[in-house]
Scaffold this active site. Sequence first.
Site, PDB file in Angstrom:
ATOM      1  N   LYS A   1     -19.372   0.038  -3.295  1.00 21.41           N
ATOM      2  CA  LYS A   1     -18.285   0.884  -2.792  1.00 21.41           C
ATOM      3  C   LYS A   1     -18.775   2.306  -2.442  1.00 21.41           C
ATOM      4  CE  LYS A   1     -14.543  -1.573  -5.221  1.00 21.41           C
ATOM      5  NZ  LYS A   1     -13.339  -1.415  -6.098  1.00 21.41           N
TER       6      LYS A   1
ATOM      7  N   TYR B   1      -7.606  -5.505   1.472  1.00 18.50           N
ATOM      8  CA  TYR B   1      -6.875  -5.408   0.205  1.00 18.50           C
ATOM      9  C   TYR B   1      -5.385  -5.716   0.360  1.00 18.50           C
ATOM     10  CZ  TYR B   1     -10.810  -3.477  -2.481  1.00 18.50           C
ATOM     11  OH  TYR B   1     -11.997  -3.315  -3.154  1.00 18.50           O
TER      12      TYR B   1
ATOM     13  N   PHE C   1      -1.270   1.919  -6.295  1.00 22.75           N
ATOM     14  CA  PHE C   1      -2.557   2.532  -5.958  1.00 22.75           C
ATOM     15  C   PHE C   1      -3.088   2.109  -4.590  1.00 22.75           C
ATOM     16  CE2 PHE C   1      -3.390  -1.219  -8.661  1.00 22.75           C
ATOM     17  CZ  PHE C   1      -4.218  -1.969  -7.839  1.00 22.75           C
TER      18      PHE C   1
ATOM     19  N   ARG D   1     -18.708 -11.519 -11.409  1.00 22.88           N
ATOM     20  CA  ARG D   1     -17.703 -10.756 -12.175  1.00 22.88           C
ATOM     21  C   ARG D   1     -18.304 -10.330 -13.515  1.00 22.88           C
ATOM     22  NH1 ARG D   1     -12.818  -9.311  -9.463  1.00 22.88           N
ATOM     23  NH2 ARG D   1     -12.259  -8.638 -11.547  1.00 22.88           N
TER      24      ARG D   1
ATOM     25  N   THR E   1     -12.656  -4.111 -14.519  1.00 24.35           N
ATOM     26  CA  THR E   1     -12.187  -3.205 -13.466  1.00 24.35           C
ATOM     27  C   THR E   1     -12.258  -1.747 -13.912  1.00 24.35           C
ATOM     28  OG1 THR E   1     -10.636  -4.944 -12.775  1.00 24.35           O
ATOM     29  CG2 THR E   1     -10.230  -2.711 -11.926  1.00 24.35           C
TER      30      THR E   1
ATOM     31  N   ARG F   1     -20.477  -1.712 -13.467  1.00 26.69           N
ATOM     32  CA  ARG F   1     -19.403  -0.713 -13.536  1.00 26.69           C
ATOM     33  C   ARG F   1     -19.594   0.228 -14.734  1.00 26.69           C
ATOM     34  NH1 ARG F   1     -14.493  -4.727 -11.584  1.00 26.69           N
ATOM     35  NH2 ARG F   1     -14.400  -4.014  -9.421  1.00 26.69           N
TER      36      ARG F   1
ATOM     37  N   ASN G   1     -14.817   2.461  -8.672  1.00 27.58           N
ATOM     38  CA  ASN G   1     -15.553   1.720  -9.697  1.00 27.58           C
ATOM     39  C   ASN G   1     -16.784   0.980  -9.174  1.00 27.58           C
ATOM     40  OD1 ASN G   1     -14.113  -0.175  -8.347  1.00 27.58           O
ATOM     41  ND2 ASN G   1     -13.058  -1.045 -10.118  1.00 27.58           N
TER      42      ASN G   1
ATOM     43  N   HIS H   1     -17.235  -4.216  -5.812  1.00 25.90           N
ATOM     44  CA  HIS H   1     -16.181  -5.224  -5.703  1.00 25.90           C
ATOM     45  C   HIS H   1     -16.782  -6.591  -5.997  1.00 25.90           C
ATOM     46  CE1 HIS H   1     -12.903  -7.642  -4.032  1.00 25.90           C
ATOM     47  NE2 HIS H   1     -13.853  -8.372  -3.445  1.00 25.90           N
TER      48      HIS H   1
ATOM     49  N   GLU I   1     -13.083 -13.595   2.000  1.00 24.12           N
ATOM     50  CA  GLU I   1     -13.652 -12.245   2.059  1.00 24.12           C
ATOM     51  C   GLU I   1     -14.982 -12.233   2.816  1.00 24.12           C
ATOM     52  OE1 GLU I   1     -11.426 -10.775  -2.040  1.00 24.12           O
ATOM     53  OE2 GLU I   1     -13.605 -10.881  -2.026  1.00 24.12           O
TER      54      GLU I   1
HETATM   55  P1  IDP Z   1     -11.070  -5.881  -9.391  1.00 22.75           P
HETATM   56  O1  IDP Z   1     -11.769  -5.040  -8.350  1.00 22.75           O
HETATM   57  O2  IDP Z   1     -11.755  -5.803 -10.730  1.00 22.75           O
HETATM   58  O3  IDP Z   1     -10.829  -7.303  -8.938  1.00 22.75           O
HETATM   59  P2  IDP Z   1      -8.243  -5.411  -8.864  1.00 22.75           P
HETATM   60  O4  IDP Z   1      -7.170  -5.456  -9.891  1.00 22.75           O
HETATM   61  O5  IDP Z   1      -8.348  -6.534  -7.888  1.00 22.75           O
HETATM   62  O6  IDP Z   1      -9.640  -5.220  -9.647  1.00 22.75           O
HETATM   63  O7  IDP Z   1      -8.083  -4.044  -8.085  1.00 22.75           O
HETATM   64  C1  IDP Z   1      -8.789  -3.808  -6.884  1.00 22.75           C
HETATM   65  C2  IDP Z   1      -9.360  -2.407  -6.912  1.00 22.75           C
HETATM   66  O8  IDP Z   1      -8.279  -1.477  -6.894  1.00 22.75           O
HETATM   67  C3  IDP Z   1     -10.140  -2.034  -8.189  1.00 22.75           C
HETATM   68  O9  IDP Z   1     -11.482  -2.478  -8.163  1.00 22.75           O
HETATM   69  C4  IDP Z   1     -10.043  -0.519  -8.157  1.00 22.75           C
HETATM   70  O10 IDP Z   1     -10.949   0.043  -7.206  1.00 22.75           O
HETATM   71  C5  IDP Z   1      -8.624  -0.303  -7.637  1.00 22.75           C
HETATM   72  N1  IDP Z   1      -7.646  -0.157  -8.726  1.00 22.75           N
HETATM   73  C6  IDP Z   1      -7.187  -1.111  -9.572  1.00 22.75           C
HETATM   74  N2  IDP Z   1      -6.293  -0.612 -10.437  1.00 22.75           N
HETATM   75  C7  IDP Z   1      -6.165   0.694 -10.120  1.00 22.75           C
HETATM   76  C8  IDP Z   1      -5.353   1.753 -10.651  1.00 22.75           C
HETATM   77  O11 IDP Z   1      -4.581   1.593 -11.609  1.00 22.75           O
HETATM   78  N3  IDP Z   1      -5.507   2.989 -10.065  1.00 22.75           N
HETATM   79  C9  IDP Z   1      -6.356   3.199  -8.995  1.00 22.75           C
HETATM   80  N4  IDP Z   1      -7.109   2.225  -8.477  1.00 22.75           N
HETATM   81  C10 IDP Z   1      -7.030   0.990  -9.026  1.00 22.75           C
HETATM   82 MG    MG Z   2      -9.677  -8.050  -7.424  1.00 25.36          MG
END
Ligand code: IDP
Ligand code: MG
Length: 141
Positions: free
Chosen positions: A10, A50, A58, A86, A92, A103, A113, A116, A127
């Site tokens: 990212k 997304y 968010f 993963r 996350t 991460r 973070n 992805h 994807e």
């Molecule tokens: P993942 O990337 O671990 O699969 P997801 O729940 O799919 O997590 O969320 C996608 C992305 O959205 C996360 O990797 C992060 O960059 C962002 N994200 C998730 N939750 C939050 C939040 O509460 N605040 C801001 N950004 C968030």
């Molecule tokens: Mg995800």
Amino acid sequence: MGNKTFAIIKPDAVKNGHTGKIYDRVLTAGFKILSAKLMKMTLAQAEGFYAVHKERPFFGELTTFMSSGACMVLALEKENAVAGWRKTIGATNPEEADEGTIRKDFATSLGENAVHGSDSDENAEKEIGFFFTESELISNQ
Ligand code: IDP
Ligand code: MG
């Protein structure tokens, strides 16, 4: 159990100079890189990628961040690739990520973070197809 997943280094990680170190983690974890490219997503691309999160609070922050600078998109191959990647990237929220995960070591915050990873074989295929054409995937390495 599929053998492909999709990853993004990212914009925070690219900007902070972690691309090479994360690339090394990919290879050390045993993934073959079927394709990789450095790109800067448009806001529309980030919103499309997304789309599943479009109702989340968010969504605006996430898509603005993902289109804010260069990122690297990768198609990865390994047995049980989705679960394996993963595990390599960690939770996350970097504060909840295990020691030694990408991460834990490179994320900036919950939103920014570092990487992805696809969450299912079905989404991995979608994807990969979002960013790569079939001929860009080099499978006979
Ligand atoms: P993942 O990337 O671990 O699969 P997801 O729940 O799919 O997590 O969320 C996608 C992305 O959205 C996360 O990797 C992060 O960059 C962002 N994200 C998730 N939750 C939050 C939040 O509460 N605040 C801001 N950004 C968030
Ligand atoms: Mg995800």
